[in-house]
Design an enzyme around this catalytic site. Structure first.
Site, PDB file in Angstrom:
ATOM      1  N   TYR A 107      34.299  42.549  55.855  1.00 37.16           N
ATOM      2  CA  TYR A 107      34.592  41.216  55.334  1.00 37.16           C
ATOM      3  C   TYR A 107      35.933  40.736  55.894  1.00 37.16           C
ATOM      4  O   TYR A 107      36.300  41.105  56.997  1.00 37.16           O
ATOM      5  CB  TYR A 107      34.480  41.190  53.789  1.00 37.16           C
ATOM      6  CG  TYR A 107      34.168  39.791  53.426  1.00 37.16           C
ATOM      7  CD1 TYR A 107      32.987  39.189  53.889  1.00 37.16           C
ATOM      8  CD2 TYR A 107      35.080  39.007  52.743  1.00 37.16           C
ATOM      9  CE1 TYR A 107      32.737  37.853  53.683  1.00 37.16           C
ATOM     10  CE2 TYR A 107      34.831  37.672  52.526  1.00 37.16           C
ATOM     11  CZ  TYR A 107      33.661  37.100  53.000  1.00 37.16           C
ATOM     12  OH  TYR A 107      33.429  35.775  52.808  1.00 37.16           O
ATOM     13  N   ARG A 160      32.108  25.297  56.957  1.00 35.62           N
ATOM     14  CA  ARG A 160      33.516  25.634  56.703  1.00 35.62           C
ATOM     15  C   ARG A 160      33.619  27.132  56.503  1.00 35.62           C
ATOM     16  O   ARG A 160      33.680  27.630  55.384  1.00 35.62           O
ATOM     17  CB  ARG A 160      34.015  24.861  55.477  1.00 35.62           C
ATOM     18  CG  ARG A 160      35.511  24.727  55.410  1.00 35.62           C
ATOM     19  CD  ARG A 160      36.081  25.397  54.175  1.00 35.62           C
ATOM     20  NE  ARG A 160      35.773  26.813  54.143  1.00 35.62           N
ATOM     21  CZ  ARG A 160      35.805  27.583  53.079  1.00 35.62           C
ATOM     22  NH1 ARG A 160      36.096  27.094  51.925  1.00 35.62           N
ATOM     23  NH2 ARG A 160      35.530  28.887  53.136  1.00 35.62           N
ATOM     24  N   LYS A 178      28.870  39.106  52.691  1.00 33.80           N
ATOM     25  CA  LYS A 178      28.991  38.989  51.225  1.00 33.80           C
ATOM     26  C   LYS A 178      27.914  39.824  50.531  1.00 33.80           C
ATOM     27  O   LYS A 178      28.166  40.445  49.502  1.00 33.80           O
ATOM     28  CB  LYS A 178      28.868  37.523  50.807  1.00 33.80           C
ATOM     29  CG  LYS A 178      30.114  36.739  51.186  1.00 33.80           C
ATOM     30  CD  LYS A 178      30.810  36.150  49.990  1.00 33.80           C
ATOM     31  CE  LYS A 178      32.257  35.869  50.295  1.00 33.80           C
ATOM     32  NZ  LYS A 178      32.919  34.908  49.463  1.00 33.80           N
ATOM     33  N   GLU A 249      27.684  29.198  49.888  1.00 32.74           N
ATOM     34  CA  GLU A 249      28.807  29.850  50.551  1.00 32.74           C
ATOM     35  C   GLU A 249      29.288  29.076  51.773  1.00 32.74           C
ATOM     36  O   GLU A 249      28.493  28.770  52.675  1.00 32.74           O
ATOM     37  CB  GLU A 249      28.314  31.242  50.985  1.00 32.74           C
ATOM     38  CG  GLU A 249      29.363  32.169  51.489  1.00 32.74           C
ATOM     39  CD  GLU A 249      30.363  32.552  50.429  1.00 32.74           C
ATOM     40  OE1 GLU A 249      29.983  32.843  49.287  1.00 32.74           O
ATOM     41  OE2 GLU A 249      31.553  32.562  50.751  1.00 32.74           O
ATOM     42  N   ASP A 250      30.569  28.763  51.798  1.00 32.69           N
ATOM     43  CA  ASP A 250      31.198  28.159  52.976  1.00 32.69           C
ATOM     44  C   ASP A 250      30.514  26.891  53.486  1.00 32.69           C
ATOM     45  O   ASP A 250      30.334  26.688  54.699  1.00 32.69           O
ATOM     46  CB  ASP A 250      31.342  29.211  54.103  1.00 32.69           C
ATOM     47  CG  ASP A 250      32.504  30.180  53.811  1.00 32.69           C
ATOM     48  OD1 ASP A 250      33.124  30.053  52.726  1.00 32.69           O
ATOM     49  OD2 ASP A 250      32.798  31.052  54.637  1.00 32.69           O
ATOM     50  N   ASP A 272      30.813  30.216  45.428  1.00 33.36           N
ATOM     51  CA  ASP A 272      31.880  31.210  45.378  1.00 33.36           C
ATOM     52  C   ASP A 272      33.228  30.622  45.806  1.00 33.36           C
ATOM     53  O   ASP A 272      34.268  31.013  45.282  1.00 33.36           O
ATOM     54  CB  ASP A 272      31.504  32.387  46.271  1.00 33.36           C
ATOM     55  CG  ASP A 272      32.475  33.521  46.119  1.00 33.36           C
ATOM     56  OD1 ASP A 272      32.794  33.858  44.964  1.00 33.36           O
ATOM     57  OD2 ASP A 272      32.937  34.057  47.131  1.00 33.36           O
ATOM     58  N   ASP A 273      33.208  29.691  46.756  1.00 39.53           N
ATOM     59  CA  ASP A 273      34.477  29.137  47.250  1.00 39.53           C
ATOM     60  C   ASP A 273      35.177  28.335  46.163  1.00 39.53           C
ATOM     61  O   ASP A 273      36.399  28.278  46.105  1.00 39.53           O
ATOM     62  CB  ASP A 273      34.222  28.251  48.474  1.00 39.53           C
ATOM     63  CG  ASP A 273      33.411  28.996  49.505  1.00 39.53           C
ATOM     64  OD1 ASP A 273      33.902  30.020  49.982  1.00 39.53           O
ATOM     65  OD2 ASP A 273      32.266  28.590  49.774  1.00 39.53           O
ATOM     66  N   ASN A 413      42.320  32.330  54.338  1.00 37.70           N
ATOM     67  CA  ASN A 413      41.736  33.372  55.186  1.00 37.70           C
ATOM     68  C   ASN A 413      41.352  32.796  56.531  1.00 37.70           C
ATOM     69  O   ASN A 413      41.094  31.604  56.629  1.00 37.70           O
ATOM     70  CB  ASN A 413      40.457  33.908  54.518  1.00 37.70           C
ATOM     71  CG  ASN A 413      40.749  34.710  53.280  1.00 37.70           C
ATOM     72  OD1 ASN A 413      41.729  35.439  53.217  1.00 37.70           O
ATOM     73  ND2 ASN A 413      39.896  34.577  52.280  1.00 37.70           N
TER      74      ASN A 413
HETATM   75  P1  NAD Z   1      38.523  22.917  51.966  1.00 37.15           P
HETATM   76  O1  NAD Z   1      38.179  22.479  53.326  1.00 37.15           O
HETATM   77  O2  NAD Z   1      37.641  22.524  50.822  1.00 37.15           O
HETATM   78  O3  NAD Z   1      40.006  22.427  51.591  1.00 37.15           O
HETATM   79  C1  NAD Z   1      41.112  22.484  52.453  1.00 37.15           C
HETATM   80  C2  NAD Z   1      42.192  21.594  51.887  1.00 37.15           C
HETATM   81  O4  NAD Z   1      43.375  21.779  52.658  1.00 37.15           O
HETATM   82  C3  NAD Z   1      41.856  20.100  51.927  1.00 37.15           C
HETATM   83  O5  NAD Z   1      42.249  19.496  50.733  1.00 37.15           O
HETATM   84  C4  NAD Z   1      42.742  19.577  53.042  1.00 37.15           C
HETATM   85  O6  NAD Z   1      43.134  18.236  52.830  1.00 37.15           O
HETATM   86  C5  NAD Z   1      43.925  20.512  52.904  1.00 37.15           C
HETATM   87  N1  NAD Z   1      44.724  20.510  54.115  1.00 37.15           N
HETATM   88  C6  NAD Z   1      44.302  20.532  55.391  1.00 37.15           C
HETATM   89  N2  NAD Z   1      45.356  20.437  56.212  1.00 37.15           N
HETATM   90  C7  NAD Z   1      46.458  20.370  55.447  1.00 37.15           C
HETATM   91  C8  NAD Z   1      47.841  20.255  55.699  1.00 37.15           C
HETATM   92  N3  NAD Z   1      48.305  20.207  56.943  1.00 37.15           N
HETATM   93  N4  NAD Z   1      48.684  20.213  54.656  1.00 37.15           N
HETATM   94  C9  NAD Z   1      48.221  20.271  53.401  1.00 37.15           C
HETATM   95  N5  NAD Z   1      46.923  20.377  53.100  1.00 37.15           N
HETATM   96  C10 NAD Z   1      46.052  20.430  54.102  1.00 37.15           C
HETATM   97  O7  NAD Z   1      38.640  24.487  52.016  1.00 37.15           O
HETATM   98  P2  NAD Z   1      38.726  25.503  50.779  1.00 37.15           P
HETATM   99  O8  NAD Z   1      37.371  26.026  50.449  1.00 37.15           O
HETATM  100  O9  NAD Z   1      39.514  24.921  49.684  1.00 37.15           O
HETATM  101  O10 NAD Z   1      39.499  26.713  51.476  1.00 37.15           O
HETATM  102  C11 NAD Z   1      40.828  26.565  51.913  1.00 37.15           C
HETATM  103  C12 NAD Z   1      41.366  27.915  52.357  1.00 37.15           C
HETATM  104  O11 NAD Z   1      41.361  28.799  51.262  1.00 37.15           O
HETATM  105  C13 NAD Z   1      40.591  28.576  53.489  1.00 37.15           C
HETATM  106  O12 NAD Z   1      41.481  29.127  54.435  1.00 37.15           O
HETATM  107  C14 NAD Z   1      39.851  29.683  52.797  1.00 37.15           C
HETATM  108  O13 NAD Z   1      39.693  30.809  53.638  1.00 37.15           O
HETATM  109  C15 NAD Z   1      40.786  30.024  51.667  1.00 37.15           C
HETATM  110  N6  NAD Z   1      40.054  30.653  50.574  1.00 37.15           N
HETATM  111  C16 NAD Z   1      40.462  31.906  50.209  1.00 37.15           C
HETATM  112  C17 NAD Z   1      39.771  32.570  49.227  1.00 37.15           C
HETATM  113  C18 NAD Z   1      40.208  33.930  48.793  1.00 37.15           C
HETATM  114  O14 NAD Z   1      39.439  34.720  48.322  1.00 37.15           O
HETATM  115  N7  NAD Z   1      41.452  34.250  48.942  1.00 37.15           N
HETATM  116  C19 NAD Z   1      38.674  31.974  48.633  1.00 37.15           C
HETATM  117  C20 NAD Z   1      38.283  30.688  49.025  1.00 37.15           C
HETATM  118  C21 NAD Z   1      39.000  30.033  49.998  1.00 37.15           C
END
Ligand code: NAD
Length: 556
Positions: A107, A160, A178, A249-250, A272-273, A413
């Site tokens: 993963y 995504r 997953k 997912e994603d 999950d996200d 991530n």
């Molecule tokens: P998403 O596309 O729904 O949201 C991304 C957000 O970031 C949007 O609101 C966008 O406007 C904002 N953004 C983009 N560029 C930016 C900038 N320069 N400054 C400020 N904000 C900015 O994606 P998501 O599902 O919310 O995921 C976001 C991140 O979180 C990904 O990298 C994902 O890998 C990570 N994530 C981690 C886990 C975990 O288990 N740790 C779980 C889910 C998501």
């Protein structure tokens, strides 16, 4: 050849038991060199295997030695994928016994690299690919999958993938990974799992130019045609696999929110996200209180990134703070967002996406994260933006000037997208940060103290939630279940974890953590009358009796 589960959760032979080469090619039943002599004779294997019979333990030693020979994580990923396609018992034995070493390979972060290079490393298909060209025949295609009783589907449309963006059909690495975690972490039998990728095209131009791209080279289909395809997909799942639940997912965030709202009560499903991330982050916040003091409802959280993860966390935080006595409005006022346009506030030019509206407070417009930290003085800073290194030294230092123990979660991530590294968080706060990241970071030694930062990764949540919902045959996965999962996870953080700066249990305890969460979720399903199964007299015993153990069973 289709094979049937005998009782409960174990797959086996019976009249349809494959023999000879077919048996060796069946990854669920194959034992490789561990087939005993009697089975080699009875099942037409004599001569197809070298004479020496090995034990599972001996096979594990051999596999581990080969695995550790590879230097590059992607090579290790390919090696493990091949093992999974060959012998799932051995694959899961290795993963389960070496979780801390293996999970980052199957993963995040390695799966991100695998998805980026999926076309090149592709060797054999796993799961079901549904392309927009299959409209009208999705049910027929789902029937091509050889298992008769699928219970857990993880589906993506690849828009995504982690923080890596639109990877189209190369996103298949995520459902595959997953579901492997469902088995390795929660003991869900692999027989019941089905990874699916929906290919509606990709807007990633570099994939259109990639000679090894495995998906459709066309722009993404959107709007009505997309929605109709998803509707047909959900109906086909219900027709072909009526007991299956779905994990979305994603998906890109425009689709993720509305698919969740449209389908969460039509088919047992969750995203999950949005929801899994929310629970893991909330668990981290609850556990951090043991370091920072105070209550959850007193926290003020500033998020960088207002997408699925960020607003999902804020929504669950709101539910938890309301449980502590705040009104909804008070709870939401504790959560602030900076997105790509700056601070999310009322009256900002342009139309705000619906999921951000509850967090658009009456406040002046601010364009930088640093200024937002200075003005709002948050207790916690959570990065879910996919923006690498967005938590600069100045920002982290400011958090440490405002708080004795600043909470800093860099959740994006894979590792390359983390908002700051563990080393930066500890160094810039003189070791005072309560830190967690989405992907793992190595230990950090500072001023004679060694920190082993925790991984705030959904892997702590979704396998247990899914198993609990599945075993109780819940008709839905409620927000309350995610809140319960978060509280259960936080309660499993020990003083030995906190002593090394970790606000999550060690990954090698993931099996027990997942089962405890599954029990809590199932209890809630029975209590809320969502379970479609009669409540067993002992829920925990019932779940423990069903978990898959990677050991070889006798076939004769
Ligand atoms: P998403 O596309 O729904 O949201 C991304 C957000 O970031 C949007 O609101 C966008 O406007 C904002 N953004 C983009 N560029 C930016 C900038 N320069 N400054 C400020 N904000 C900015 O994606 P998501 O599902 O919310 O995921 C976001 C991140 O979180 C990904 O990298 C994902 O890998 C990570 N994530 C981690 C886990 C975990 O288990 N740790 C779980 C889910 C998501």
């Amino acid at each position: 050849m289709k094979h049937l589960p005998n009782k409960g959760l174990s797959p086996i032979g019976g009249p349809l038991m494959p023999q000879g080469k077919q048996l060796l090619n069946n990854s669920l039943l194959n034992k490789g060199t561990a087939f005993p002599d009697e089975e080699r004779d009875a099942l037409g294997l004599r001569g197809l295997l070298p004479p020496k019979v090995f034990t599972l333990e001996e096979q594990c030693t051999r596999v581990l030695r080969n695995f550790r020979r590879f230097k590059e994580p992607l090579e290790k990923y390919i090696y493990l994928s091949n093992l999974q396609n060959r012998n799932e018992t051995l694959f899961y034995r290795i993963i389960q016994d070496n979780a801390e070493e293996m999970i980052p390979i199957i993963y995040t972060p390695t799966v991100g690299q695998a998805c980026l290079e999926y076309g090149v490393i592709y060797s054999s298909p796993r799961g079901v690919f549904l392309s927009i060209k299959d409209k009208g025949r999705i049910a027929e295609i789902l029937r091509h999958w050889p298992m008769l009783d699928v219970r857990m589907i993880v589906v993506t449309d690849g828009e995504r993938i982690l923080g890596l963006g639109d990877l189209g059909a190369h996103g298949m690495g995520i459902p595959v990974g997953k579901l492997a975690l469902y088995t390795a972490c929660a003991g869900l039998h692999p027989y019941y799992t089905l990874p699916i990728t929906i290919d509606v095209g990709t807007d990633n131009e570099s994939l259109h130019a990639d000679p090894f791209y495995i998906g459709l080279k066309q722009k993404r289909v959107r709007g009505r045609e997309y929605d109709e395809f998803i509707e047909e997909f959900v109906q086909a799942v219900q027709e072909v696999y009526p007991r299956a639940m779905l994990q979305w997912e994603d998906f890109g965030n425009a689709n993720a929110f509305h698919l969740l709202q449209r389908y969460r009560r039509k088919i047992c499903s969750f995203n999950d996200d949005i929801q899994g991330t929310a629970a893991v982050a909330l668990a981290g916040l609850i556990a951090s209180l043991r370091e920072t003091g105070g209550t959850l409802k007193e926290q003020k959280i500033l998020f960088l990134g207002a997408g699925e993860a960020g607003t999902g966390i804020a929504d669950l935080f709101t539910a938890a703070a309301m449980d502590e006595g705040l009104t909804e409005q008070e709870a939401r006022s504790r959560c602030w967002f900076v997105d790509s346009q700056g601070l999310v506030v009322k009256g900002r030019p342009g139309k705000l996406a619906e999921h951000k509206v509850p967090y658009a407070h009456d406040f002046k417009q601010i364009s930088s994260l640093l200024q937002a930290v200075e003005e709002l003085r948050p207790t916690a800073l959570i990065g879910v933006s996919g923006q690498a290194r967005a938590f600069t030294q100045e920002i982290v230092t400011k958090m440490a000037a405002i708080n004795e123990r600043p909470v800093i979660f860099a959740l994006s991530n894979p590792t390359s997208k983390a908002e700051c590294t563990a080393e930066e968080a500890y160094t810039w706060t003189d070791g005072r940060a309560v830190f967690a990241s989405g992907s793992p970071f190595p230990a950090v030694t500072l001023n004679g103290r060694t920190y082993l930062p925790g991984q705030g990764n959904n892997v702590y949540i979704f396998p247990g939630v899914g198993l609990g919902a599945l075993v109780s045959e819940s008709s839905e996965v409620t927000d309350g279940m995610f809140l319960t999962a978060a509280r259960t996870l936080a309660s499993l953080v020990g003083t030995e974890d906190l002593a090394v700066g970790r606000i999550y249990p060690a990954l090698n305890k993931i099996r027990e953590v997942s089962i405890r969460i599954a029990v809590a979720v199932a209890e809630e399903a029975y209590h809320d009358r969502l379970a479609q199964r009669t409540q067993p007299s002992d829920i925990e015993k019932d779940i423990r009796a069903r978990v898959f153990e990677p050991v070889y069973h006798d076939y004769i």
